[in-house]
Design a protein around this motif. Sequence first.
Motif, PDB file in Angstrom:
ATOM      1  N   ASN A 155      57.667  53.662  57.120  1.00  0.00           N
ATOM      2  CA  ASN A 155      58.620  54.044  56.076  1.00  0.00           C
ATOM      3  C   ASN A 155      59.541  52.854  55.799  1.00  0.00           C
ATOM      4  O   ASN A 155      60.728  52.851  56.110  1.00  0.00           O
ATOM      5  N   ASP A 156      58.957  51.831  55.242  1.00  0.00           N
ATOM      6  CA  ASP A 156      59.666  50.580  54.988  1.00  0.00           C
ATOM      7  C   ASP A 156      59.033  49.933  53.767  1.00  0.00           C
ATOM      8  O   ASP A 156      57.808  49.742  53.719  1.00  0.00           O
ATOM      9  N   MET A 157      59.859  49.605  52.775  1.00  0.00           N
ATOM     10  CA  MET A 157      59.315  49.120  51.512  1.00  0.00           C
ATOM     11  C   MET A 157      58.626  47.765  51.657  1.00  0.00           C
ATOM     12  O   MET A 157      57.636  47.496  50.979  1.00  0.00           O
ATOM     13  N   LYS A 158      59.128  46.904  52.535  1.00  0.00           N
ATOM     14  CA  LYS A 158      58.474  45.613  52.759  1.00  0.00           C
ATOM     15  C   LYS A 158      57.076  45.831  53.329  1.00  0.00           C
ATOM     16  O   LYS A 158      56.097  45.223  52.893  1.00  0.00           O
ATOM     17  N   PHE A 159      56.962  46.735  54.310  1.00  0.00           N
ATOM     18  CA  PHE A 159      55.651  47.048  54.886  1.00  0.00           C
ATOM     19  C   PHE A 159      54.730  47.638  53.830  1.00  0.00           C
ATOM     20  O   PHE A 159      53.562  47.252  53.722  1.00  0.00           O
ATOM     21  N   LEU A 160      55.234  48.584  53.040  1.00  0.00           N
ATOM     22  CA  LEU A 160      54.395  49.243  52.039  1.00  0.00           C
ATOM     23  C   LEU A 160      53.920  48.264  50.976  1.00  0.00           C
ATOM     24  O   LEU A 160      52.782  48.348  50.505  1.00  0.00           O
ATOM     25  N   HIS A 161      54.786  47.333  50.611  1.00  0.00           N
ATOM     26  CA  HIS A 161      54.391  46.293  49.663  1.00  0.00           C
ATOM     27  C   HIS A 161      53.241  45.470  50.222  1.00  0.00           C
ATOM     28  O   HIS A 161      52.220  45.251  49.556  1.00  0.00           O
ATOM     29  N   GLU A 162      53.383  45.012  51.468  1.00  0.00           N
ATOM     30  CA  GLU A 162      52.340  44.190  52.081  1.00  0.00           C
ATOM     31  C   GLU A 162      51.063  44.996  52.318  1.00  0.00           C
ATOM     32  O   GLU A 162      49.949  44.494  52.146  1.00  0.00           O
ATOM     33  N   PHE A 163      51.208  46.265  52.692  1.00  0.00           N
ATOM     34  CA  PHE A 163      50.062  47.122  52.986  1.00  0.00           C
ATOM     35  C   PHE A 163      49.247  47.416  51.733  1.00  0.00           C
ATOM     36  O   PHE A 163      48.017  47.544  51.782  1.00  0.00           O
ATOM     37  N   THR A 164      49.923  47.515  50.586  1.00  0.00           N
ATOM     38  CA  THR A 164      49.222  47.872  49.346  1.00  0.00           C
ATOM     39  C   THR A 164      48.837  46.652  48.519  1.00  0.00           C
ATOM     40  O   THR A 164      48.260  46.799  47.442  1.00  0.00           O
ATOM     41  N   THR A 165      49.166  45.462  48.995  1.00  0.00           N
ATOM     42  CA  THR A 165      48.747  44.238  48.307  1.00  0.00           C
ATOM     43  C   THR A 165      47.378  43.839  48.831  1.00  0.00           C
ATOM     44  O   THR A 165      47.239  43.385  49.963  1.00  0.00           O
ATOM     45  N   GLN A 166      46.338  44.034  48.012  1.00  0.00           N
ATOM     46  CA  GLN A 166      44.972  43.792  48.455  1.00  0.00           C
ATOM     47  C   GLN A 166      44.570  42.335  48.358  1.00  0.00           C
ATOM     48  O   GLN A 166      43.828  41.822  49.190  1.00  0.00           O
ATOM     49  N   ASN A 167      45.025  41.668  47.331  1.00  0.00           N
ATOM     50  CA  ASN A 167      44.690  40.263  47.145  1.00  0.00           C
ATOM     51  C   ASN A 167      45.961  39.490  46.842  1.00  0.00           C
ATOM     52  O   ASN A 167      46.804  39.955  46.075  1.00  0.00           O
ATOM     53  N   LYS A 168      46.085  38.316  47.436  1.00  0.00           N
ATOM     54  CA  LYS A 168      47.249  37.488  47.176  1.00  0.00           C
ATOM     55  C   LYS A 168      46.960  36.592  45.975  1.00  0.00           C
ATOM     56  O   LYS A 168      46.243  35.606  46.093  1.00  0.00           O
ATOM     57  N   ASP A 196      59.423  38.673  35.970  1.00  0.00           N
ATOM     58  CA  ASP A 196      58.978  37.904  37.121  1.00  0.00           C
ATOM     59  C   ASP A 196      58.707  38.865  38.264  1.00  0.00           C
ATOM     60  O   ASP A 196      59.624  39.496  38.797  1.00  0.00           O
ATOM     61  N   ILE A 197      57.439  38.995  38.657  1.00  0.00           N
ATOM     62  CA  ILE A 197      57.057  39.960  39.690  1.00  0.00           C
ATOM     63  C   ILE A 197      57.704  39.628  41.031  1.00  0.00           C
ATOM     64  O   ILE A 197      57.852  40.503  41.893  1.00  0.00           O
ATOM     65  N   LYS A 198      58.135  38.369  41.215  1.00  0.00           N
ATOM     66  CA  LYS A 198      58.768  37.987  42.472  1.00  0.00           C
ATOM     67  C   LYS A 198      60.100  38.702  42.692  1.00  0.00           C
ATOM     68  O   LYS A 198      60.601  38.762  43.810  1.00  0.00           O
ATOM     69  N   LYS A 199      60.666  39.251  41.626  1.00  0.00           N
ATOM     70  CA  LYS A 199      61.929  39.971  41.742  1.00  0.00           C
ATOM     71  C   LYS A 199      61.730  41.429  42.169  1.00  0.00           C
ATOM     72  O   LYS A 199      62.706  42.153  42.390  1.00  0.00           O
ATOM     73  N   HIS A 200      60.481  41.848  42.240  1.00  0.00           N
ATOM     74  CA  HIS A 200      60.168  43.239  42.595  1.00  0.00           C
ATOM     75  C   HIS A 200      59.058  43.246  43.648  1.00  0.00           C
ATOM     76  O   HIS A 200      58.109  42.469  43.548  1.00  0.00           O
ATOM     77  N   ARG A 201      59.158  44.128  44.618  1.00  0.00           N
ATOM     78  CA  ARG A 201      58.053  44.288  45.559  1.00  0.00           C
ATOM     79  C   ARG A 201      57.169  45.430  45.063  1.00  0.00           C
ATOM     80  O   ARG A 201      57.580  46.588  45.087  1.00  0.00           O
ATOM     81  N   PRO A 202      55.959  45.110  44.585  1.00  0.00           N
ATOM     82  CA  PRO A 202      55.079  46.182  44.109  1.00  0.00           C
ATOM     83  C   PRO A 202      54.468  46.964  45.262  1.00  0.00           C
ATOM     84  O   PRO A 202      54.018  46.383  46.253  1.00  0.00           O
ATOM     85  N   ILE A 203      54.462  48.274  45.118  1.00  0.00           N
ATOM     86  CA  ILE A 203      53.873  49.177  46.111  1.00  0.00           C
ATOM     87  C   ILE A 203      52.900  50.084  45.375  1.00  0.00           C
ATOM     88  O   ILE A 203      53.298  50.821  44.470  1.00  0.00           O
ATOM     89  N   ASP A 204      51.634  50.019  45.757  1.00  0.00           N
ATOM     90  CA  ASP A 204      50.601  50.781  45.068  1.00  0.00           C
ATOM     91  C   ASP A 204      50.166  51.958  45.932  1.00  0.00           C
ATOM     92  O   ASP A 204      49.502  51.790  46.955  1.00  0.00           O
ATOM     93  N   VAL A 205      50.547  53.140  45.510  1.00  0.00           N
ATOM     94  CA  VAL A 205      50.240  54.360  46.267  1.00  0.00           C
ATOM     95  C   VAL A 205      48.735  54.597  46.335  1.00  0.00           C
ATOM     96  O   VAL A 205      48.212  55.116  47.325  1.00  0.00           O
TER      97      VAL A 205
END
Length: 254
Positions: A177-190, A115-124
């Motif tokens: 330098n915050d994983m929540k920010f990086l997750h949102e920043f690298t999420t291109q499409n919801k 379940d991807i909801k259990k992980h915050r994906p961050i795409d470098v």
Amino acid sequence: MELKLHKSICFFDLETTGINVSKDRIVEISILKVNPNQSKESKTWKVNPQIPIPKESSLIHGIYDTDVENAPIFKDIAPQILEMIKDSDLAGYNSNRFDIPLLAEELLRNDFEFDIKKHRPIDVQVIFHKMEPRTLAAAYKFYCDSDLENAHSASADTLATYEVLKAQVEKYDAVENDMKFLHEFTTQNKNADLAGFVGLDKEGDEIFNFGKHKGKKLKEIFKSDQGYYSWLMNADFPLYSKKIFTRTKLKSVL
């Protein structure tokens, strides 16, 4: 500089038989886990994909059928992978579009829950493309001022991705330098699924991103077009997408 972590983050990279998320298989997976105290652990597995590795794929990552004929199959190492990534964010290079969807497909195909909801994906890669559009090797040269040796080796690419993300956070004031920010920043499409077949509208409801019902809510179509759900489940969609179809279908009848 180190990443500010409130929980662990797993950088991972896959080498595969090809680029079809639904049909191709993993031949190598490498995970680098970085913990909040900055301790690290890494693991790399060769995987027998149980299908032939196309020559064009082997020429890219250097893994041939003979290299994995005695390696474990994915089902045998899946518990170790899940144990390593549990309670962790997930990061990679082009991972939102490829590595995470394919990993999810392999897990679901072998009857393991994901379940991807259990992980915050961050795409470098997304950070890199937004700031300095190039490849991973060029990103490593640009941010780390070093040549990437053994490119397309899962272990080398994973370590390089980790080093690039640290350098990106340090270089750009706009990249926090915050994983929540990086997750949102690298999420291109919801999207509700990983392959992008199911989007989310302004109300947060699942909508079709394809076909004759594009832009329409899944729950409404499943009520009005009873046969469409059956067609979806018999068609060649990724298992994670089918999981979303089924979940929404069940909600639509409640």
